[in-house]
Design an enzyme around this catalytic site. Sequence first.
Site, PDB file in Angstrom:
ATOM      1  N   GLU A  14      62.881 -28.966  99.036  1.00 10.47           N
ATOM      2  CA  GLU A  14      63.599 -29.400  97.831  1.00 10.47           C
ATOM      3  C   GLU A  14      65.085 -29.625  98.081  1.00 10.47           C
ATOM      4  OE1 GLU A  14      61.471 -26.913  97.968  1.00 10.47           O
ATOM      5  OE2 GLU A  14      59.963 -27.137  96.390  1.00 10.47           O
ATOM      6  N   PHE A  32      54.543 -15.661  87.488  1.00 16.35           N
ATOM      7  CA  PHE A  32      54.474 -16.232  88.836  1.00 16.35           C
ATOM      8  C   PHE A  32      55.402 -17.444  88.953  1.00 16.35           C
ATOM      9  CE2 PHE A  32      52.452 -19.216  91.892  1.00 16.35           C
ATOM     10  CZ  PHE A  32      52.740 -18.483  93.036  1.00 16.35           C
ATOM     11  N   GLN A  33      56.182 -17.464  89.989  1.00 19.76           N
ATOM     12  CA  GLN A  33      57.155 -18.531  90.264  1.00 19.76           C
ATOM     13  C   GLN A  33      58.129 -18.740  89.113  1.00 19.76           C
ATOM     14  OE1 GLN A  33      55.031 -22.020  91.795  1.00 19.76           O
ATOM     15  NE2 GLN A  33      55.349 -21.256  93.880  1.00 19.76           N
ATOM     16  N   LYS A  35      56.454 -25.501  80.995  1.00 17.30           N
ATOM     17  CA  LYS A  35      55.200 -26.216  81.225  1.00 17.30           C
ATOM     18  C   LYS A  35      54.556 -26.664  79.910  1.00 17.30           C
ATOM     19  CE  LYS A  35      51.202 -26.143  84.268  1.00 17.30           C
ATOM     20  NZ  LYS A  35      50.394 -25.374  85.228  1.00 17.30           N
ATOM     21  N   MET A  69      82.744 -26.455 115.088  1.00 21.34           N
ATOM     22  CA  MET A  69      83.995 -26.167 114.381  1.00 21.34           C
ATOM     23  C   MET A  69      84.290 -24.666 114.409  1.00 21.34           C
ATOM     24  SD  MET A  69      86.596 -27.466 112.979  1.00 21.34           S
ATOM     25  CE  MET A  69      86.561 -29.015 112.072  1.00 21.34           C
TER      26      MET A  69
END
Lengths: 169, 584
Positions: free
Chosen positions: B53, B115-116, B165, B480
Amino acid sequence: MTTQHVLSLLVENKPGILTRVAALFARRGYNIESLAVGTTEIDGVSRITVVVSLDGLPLEQVTKQLNKLINVLKIVELEEETSVARDHMLVKVRTDSSTRSQVLEAVTLFRARVIDVVSDAVVIEVTGDTAKCQAFLKVLEPFGIKELVQSGAIAISRGSKSMSEKVLR
Amino acid sequence: MATETLTGAQALIRSLELLGVDTVFGLPGGAILPTYDPLMDSKKLRHILVRHEQGAGHAAEGYAAASGRVGVCIATSGPGATNLVTAIADAHMDSVPMLAITGQVNSFAIGTDAFQEADIVGITMPITKHSFLVTRAEDIPGVVAAAYEIATTGRPGPVLIDFAKDAQNGKFEFSWPPKIDLPGFKPITDPHGKQVQAAAELILKSHKPILYVGGGVIRAEASNELLALAELLHAPVTTTLMARGAFPDSHPQHLGMPGMHGTVPAVTALQKSDLLITLGARFDDRVTGDIKSFAKGAKVIHVDVDPAEIGKIRHADVPIVGDAKVVILMLIAELKAQMKSAKPDYEDWWVFLNGLKERYPLGYSETDDGKLSPQYVIQRIGELSGPEAIFAAGVGQHQMWSAQFIKYERPNSWLNSGGLGTMGYAVPAAMGAKVAQPDRLVWAIDGDGCFQMTNQELATCTINNIPIKVAIINNSSLGMVRQWQTLFYNSRYSNTDLNTGTDTIMVPDFVKLGEAYGCLAIRVEKIEDVDAAIKLAMETNDRPVVIDFIVGRDAMVWPMVPSGISNDAVQYARDAAPIWDGDE
């Protein structure tokens, strides 16, 4: 030495708005002295009164950042001379037959009210500016303050103008 | 108004289509599944399935930065959403218009540690311009339209919409356009005329002005106006890291980039100036160095669309809140009127500046370990690709060299993570840019460290026919950080060795890795092979290209002003400060 400033915010009454406002102060490490929230004369609009100890640039920056919040409609700083501010306080004080009259005398002097009495305590309600409330607490202290709860300052400008004028178009 | 019964998910897709969105980068999961179903049928939305993602987020940024349009990314709830966080923070710092769409668990399960489940609205509050949680299907068109409005209006930025949802599944009567209810959102784009007048007066009174140009000029699409203003005044210009390309590098009035790794002429011009004409820049610490000693003798005109930027770091003598394009146009008109009586004269200023340009051009010394000079490789990529190409960089030495040694002639040709400094930006951002501008040559100039953070998107590029070119400036280290260790930590190289060079165990082997992802992958170690490799990459358009350029690890980025030090102490090369003539 920083002075206290009273900021009054009109906000859309949307979930998370209080978090967004508080987070702006927290992120910069600024302490909020007091905060009071409630609905207003306009449906869906709430008012937040924040007291902060900030001066100059940090205050200006916080105000600008608050203004950037989408749900904030308007911010004004309420100056002491042109506004009135009040704290509301409930205090539970230890009393017995020997001290009760002294406590009640203080209540009268400070134009406070007793709202609950039991044999060993009273609950007192007092309204006033921060200085008055603090002075009252000092007087009550020797008797024993068992519990204290404060509303945080709420403030309004003097005169006939309303803060919500011109806010919603 | 005609209505149609749609599910929330259908309404979300329809709303995006109606707003003109044509591409979304994302990865599905449980809580966003309802939306992915109608997405499959959309004829107007191209969904590009990423491998992580974060890649979707940076791709949306690259899409936006290359095209000036809104970038859109989609993820599921919980870990899908938290994987977007870095890209959202990046877009917030660099004012990239972006919509981040996330699924959320059912509204009745929110707050139960389902969940999630993650409170992504809460997590992203400080790094978004605004965010919404939608729990009712009928709110979707209004919220999506409002989010789009917020992301694109005023100072652009990322807006997150979290869709429960059940909101995606619910049915309602869809109509368009919805009512956008944003009473607290009133960006100021038109400046105060009096302020513009005051600015013009200050400019004509100044003897040593400089146009200090930031990324706001690119976001406001004000490059043409800037050119007209600069030429009207014949004033010097410096473009910050975020503004590279806002003003042509080939223009004789351009002094280059300011700041920590800016050119000596640009850094010095700011220090010696008597007036900073600040356009869409924000006095970032990487530009100013020690703020107390920054441009001490200068007055400041500060133009920004975000009032909170004005006076944040440096006091503005003339603050102007407004859109850069509108302000510059008004300023030009005002200057033309005032110049009838007072012509600016910057002759002496230019004598000084031209002396600096002559004595302290950008340069580098060859490496002494027989490996390629990274600056040379990057310079050749720029020269062979030309100004119509797009260059996306990661973060670190290769980013600075890309900002210095590629010559930019047009806005939106240079993409990088300026504010947040996100390693791993380049590959997915280049992918997004190539999707937005398929006819342009798009390079990701990446470091060996950065490349290992997001190279999984090469799979996305290969499968979706997005033929970007990746140049890995491989110095086998976190370059760097290593440079700072060399300069400030007695060359004690704590944890900066990445073992990707040819004289190491080479884990991973970038050529094999590139091939595994279906790319044309080659390694270049000799100077005589550099041009041929770049040309081969430019000719290869049936798959992405990865070139592993093996460069010397001791090459450093110069000039440099050490962190927190006055810009007066700019070093041209190690232990080599510019020499000033007596009274300067």
